[in-house]
Design an enzyme around this catalytic site. Structure first.
Site, short mmCIF file in Angstrom:
data_model
loop_
_atom_site.label_atom_id
_atom_site.label_comp_id
_atom_site.label_asym_id
_atom_site.label_seq_id
_atom_site.Cartn_x
_atom_site.Cartn_y
_atom_site.Cartn_z
N ASP A 131 0.86 -1.17 0.00
CA ASP A 131 0.00 0.00 0.00
C ASP A 131 0.91 1.24 0.00
O ASP A 131 2.14 1.14 0.13
CB ASP A 131 -0.93 -0.03 1.23
CG ASP A 131 -2.16 0.84 1.01
OD1 ASP A 131 -3.19 0.59 1.64
OD2 ASP A 131 -2.09 1.77 0.17
C1 GLC Z 1 -4.26 4.37 -0.08
C2 GLC Z 1 -5.15 3.19 0.27
C3 GLC Z 1 -5.22 2.14 -0.81
C4 GLC Z 1 -5.11 2.81 -2.17
C5 GLC Z 1 -3.71 3.37 -2.27
C6 GLC Z 1 -3.49 4.07 -3.61
O1 GLC Z 1 -3.51 4.75 1.03
O2 GLC Z 1 -4.87 2.52 1.49
O3 GLC Z 1 -6.47 1.44 -0.64
O4 GLC Z 1 -5.33 1.85 -3.19
O5 GLC Z 1 -3.42 4.28 -1.21
O6 GLC Z 1 -4.31 5.20 -3.71
#
Ligand code: GLC
Length: 711
Positions: free
Chosen positions: A264
């Site tokens: 993430d």
């Molecule tokens: C965010 C979220 C994730 C998302 C990623 C990209 O922090 O936790 O669900 O896909 O960043 O935006």
């Protein structure tokens, strides 16, 4: 491209190219006037032409034409490796559908598939190759803002929707030009953050993790998702982003996942904050050894992994393996032969927010709504004299969180929709919550519509709350309107189960609208005026009070269950100031007609392995309007080697019934439906007495017993 060619490509790649391939760069870094304003190590990033040409994947979106130019740049690198463009296409791309928690209230996986298919077609034509969806985290606590992205508290239902979403995004396979590679997230159990506090610790037994939380991720893998995203949180005190048991033993070996694992946002860097890595090098090494292939925006794979490999050459094969997984995915999508495959600005313009897509958005919005209370006030009559008020009455953005590419102006406002719906509207010119003015208008109206809840910006990521009640101005309006005898319909917009117990006694109807998306206005008017009827049912429990949280239907009985026949008992599991039950239970939802359940029957009293047991229940439409009823079937393992939930959803179906018509809902039970994970990581069904239940929700159920026997 044949595998042998990919193997040769890997051999040609320099170490710098490999480190760039496992790194994800933000699309904004490609903009002419870009100045890094990231946190963490990325703040020092020097985005030179080499990095622009060799970054393996790109997160974010630019216009399709820019994507085409960018892809040409990426594919002009030393080995002409195309980039993979990724984005959070969660509940629609340009055409926005209800938030997943709303869409799930339709209990219709085919509708989920259809909406994801539309999102995929719009996004892929616009230049996106992969989506960070579906989010399949099980959630039992509405204090956590991201419950809006989930499909709720039940592992079985979450698994059904997970499969449907992956099938929708990927269509006939990621090799298709209108496919969107699906990245299931967040492995694992991000929704179990203690106290519903965002990014907080997750800690539970392995048995509970396997029995309740892992099913939906596994379902997405079995449906063929091509990527998996690691969660920010710990699993068994090891952050998911470096959890080898989770990423290798479970994901790769048990589930056979052969796709790409991505962290993430910056979660690799967070291993330092978690105190399991001293520095970026250790974070990179631990993530690589656990099985992470792409580093989303921490920079440690790009900046630090090379040094770690110089210190320990045993890491090199792991880097090569990660690079190969990414090359294989790009190859599966045909991007080597044609880096711009699927990107078509003209097609994108014709697809995005097309009439056809908006019709599906309208249907999805109508079917996502849940009628929680109705004292013969809905549907409203045409020409009804209606006062509209409340903190959400003027809210233009009803798309909900994670609607990056959506435009609230694409739909019509609630007010315009009500006017178009034929209401004689009175609107407080001095402000939506001006109590005196609203009460004055309400006295001249038949009904007052109080639009309340929470604005979209108070939901989704980084929006945990401890107080879940309606806003003070709405409650003050409600009390004043009740005091003067006005009849109120509560229209609730929210990304979670709010606490409506204070409001419930003061209103005549409650319509839970969630965030319905692009067609919110039309859908709400259609439901309020009865052009369509509300038929959604909750996939999360609505608490009486925050103090009950977490609250969920599939709980354990405890050694001192609070029993109806012993209501006065003090020394039982209960609160002295609040019921144990939710205000509205999982599976609950009313409509403009009514149904009667009867004659729950089983095809036998004993179920054996490899046999099936048929479960039938009769449902009659006892109202004056045709409708579609969502019938639910639950099972209780009354005595096991470990405690078992008092009930678990094991089937659901929909019956279309005309007034007075009666039909049978039919379910099939097998040994699979009785299985659970014990504390020795063994999944099994145990012989003994079971209760099967069927009804309109998780509380109003008919029961019959049967036995499961191994012989
Ligand atoms: C965010 C979220 C994730 C998302 C990623 C990209 O922090 O936790 O669900 O896909 O960043 O935006």
């Amino acid at each position: 491209m044949k595998q042998s060619k990919l193997d040769k490509l890997l051999l040609r790649m320099t170490q710098e190219e490999k480190l760039a391939q496992v790194f994800q760069l933000a699309a904004c870094c490609y903009e002419e006037d870009f100045v890094p304003d990231f946190t963490g190590p990325m703040r020092d990033i020097q985005v030179d032409d080499t990095l622009k040409k060799t970054a393996g994947t790109v997160i974010g979106i630019l216009e399709p034409e820019q994507m085409l130019r960018l892809q040409k740049l990426c594919a002009s690198g030393p080995n002409r490796i195309p980039a993979l463009f990724m984005l959070d296409v969660i509940h629609g791309f340009k055409t926005i559908f209800p938030i997943p928690l709303g869409l799930a209230s339709s209990w219709d996986p085919e509708l989920m598939r259809r909406t994801c298919r539309i999102a995929a077609r719009e996004a892929r034509a616009s230049g996106i190759h992969a989506t960070f969806a579906p989010m399949v985290d099980l959630v039992r606590d509405p204090r956590w803002g991201r419950v809006m992205e989930s499909t709720g508290e039940d592992p079985y239902l979450n698994s059904v929707f997970a499969k449907a979403a992956v099938k929708g995004f990927q269509g006939n396979g990621v090799g298709e030009k209108d496919s969107l590679a699906s990245c299931v997230k967040h492995l694992a159990a991000y929704g179990a953050a203690e106290a519903g506090r965002e990014y907080n610790t997750v800690d539970m037994s392995r048995g509970m993790l396997r029995d309740m939380y892992l099913d939906s991720y596994r379902a997405a893998v079995e449906a063929g998702c091509r990527l998996v995203m690691t969660a920010f949180n710990t699993v068994e005190r090891v952050p998911a982003t470096c959890n080898k048991w989770l990423l290798e033993t479970v994901l790769r070996k048990e589930w056979g996942f052969d796709g790409v694992v991505i962290t993430d946002w910056n979660s690799m860097n967070e291993l330092i904050a978690h105190s399991v890595a001293e520095d970026g090098g250790e974070a990179a090494r631990k993530a690589l050894e656990a099985g992470v292939d792409i580093d989303m925006m921490s920079g440690h794979y790009l900046f630090d992994l090379g040094g770690e490999i110089e210190k320990d050459s045993a890491l090199q094969p792991l880097l090569d393996q990660a690079v190969m997984r990414i090359l294989k995915l790009k190859n599966e999508m045909g991007l080597f032969e044609d880096p711009s495959r699927g990107t078509d600005p003209e097609l994108a313009r014709s697809l995005c927010s097309s009439e056809e897509h908006r019709l599906t958005a309208l249907e999805a919005a109508q079917r996502s709504m849940v009628l929680l209370k109705n004292e013969e006030i809905l549907p409203l009559k045409q020409g009804c004299k209606l006062t509209v008020a409340g903190t959400m009455a003027g809210q233009r953005d009803l798309l909900g969180g994670w609607s990056i590419m959506g435009n609230p102006e694409d739909g019509i406002s609630l007010i315009d929709a009500l006017k178009a719906g034929g209401a004689a509207l009175s609107i407080p010119g001095t402000g939506w919550t001006d109590k005196e003015e609203v009460c004055r208008l309400a006295k001249q109206s038949e009904v007052t519509l109080l639009a309340c809840g929470e604005p979209a910006e108070e939901t989704a990521e980084a929006n945990s709350k401890t107080a879940l009640r309606l806003k003070a101005p709405d409650m003050e309006l409600l009390r004043a309107l009740k005091a003067q005898g006005s009849r109120v319909v509560l229209l609730v917009f929210s990304g979670r189960a709010l606490v409506l117990s204070d409001a419930e006694p003061l209103c005549s109807a409650i319509l839970q609208a969630w965030f319905p998306g692009t067609e919110a206005g039309h859908a709400i008017a259609d439901i309020l005026f009865g052009i369509e009827q509300p038929e959604g049912k909750l996939t999360v429990s609505f608490p009486y009070a925050e103090g009950q949280l977490p609250i969920y239907y599939n709980c354990f009985r405890t050694g001192r269950p609070k029993l109806p026949e012993k209501a006065g008992d003090k020394y039982v599991s209960h609160y002295t100031d609040c019921p144990n039950e939710p205000l509205y239970p999982f599976g609950f939802g009313l409509s403009y007609t009514s149904y009667e359940y009867s004659a729950l029957k089983l095809s036998g009293s004993i179920l054996r392995p490899s046999e099936t047991l048929e479960v039938r229940v009769r449902v009659k439409n006892t109202g004056a309007r045709a409708g579609t009823e969502i019938v639910q079937m639950y099972v209780w393992d009354t005595c096991g080697s470990i405690v078992r939930p008092v009930k678990q959803l094991r089937g659901f179906t929909s019956l279309k019934l005309h007034p007075g018509e009666e039909k049978e809902a039919v379910f099939t039970l097998t040994e699979e439906d009785l299985m659970f994970w014990d504390n020795e990581e063994c999944r099994k069904a145990e012989p003994g007495r079971f209760i099967v239940m069927a009804g309109p929700d998780s509380q109003r159920l008919l029961e019959q017993e049967f036995y499961f026997s191994l012989t």
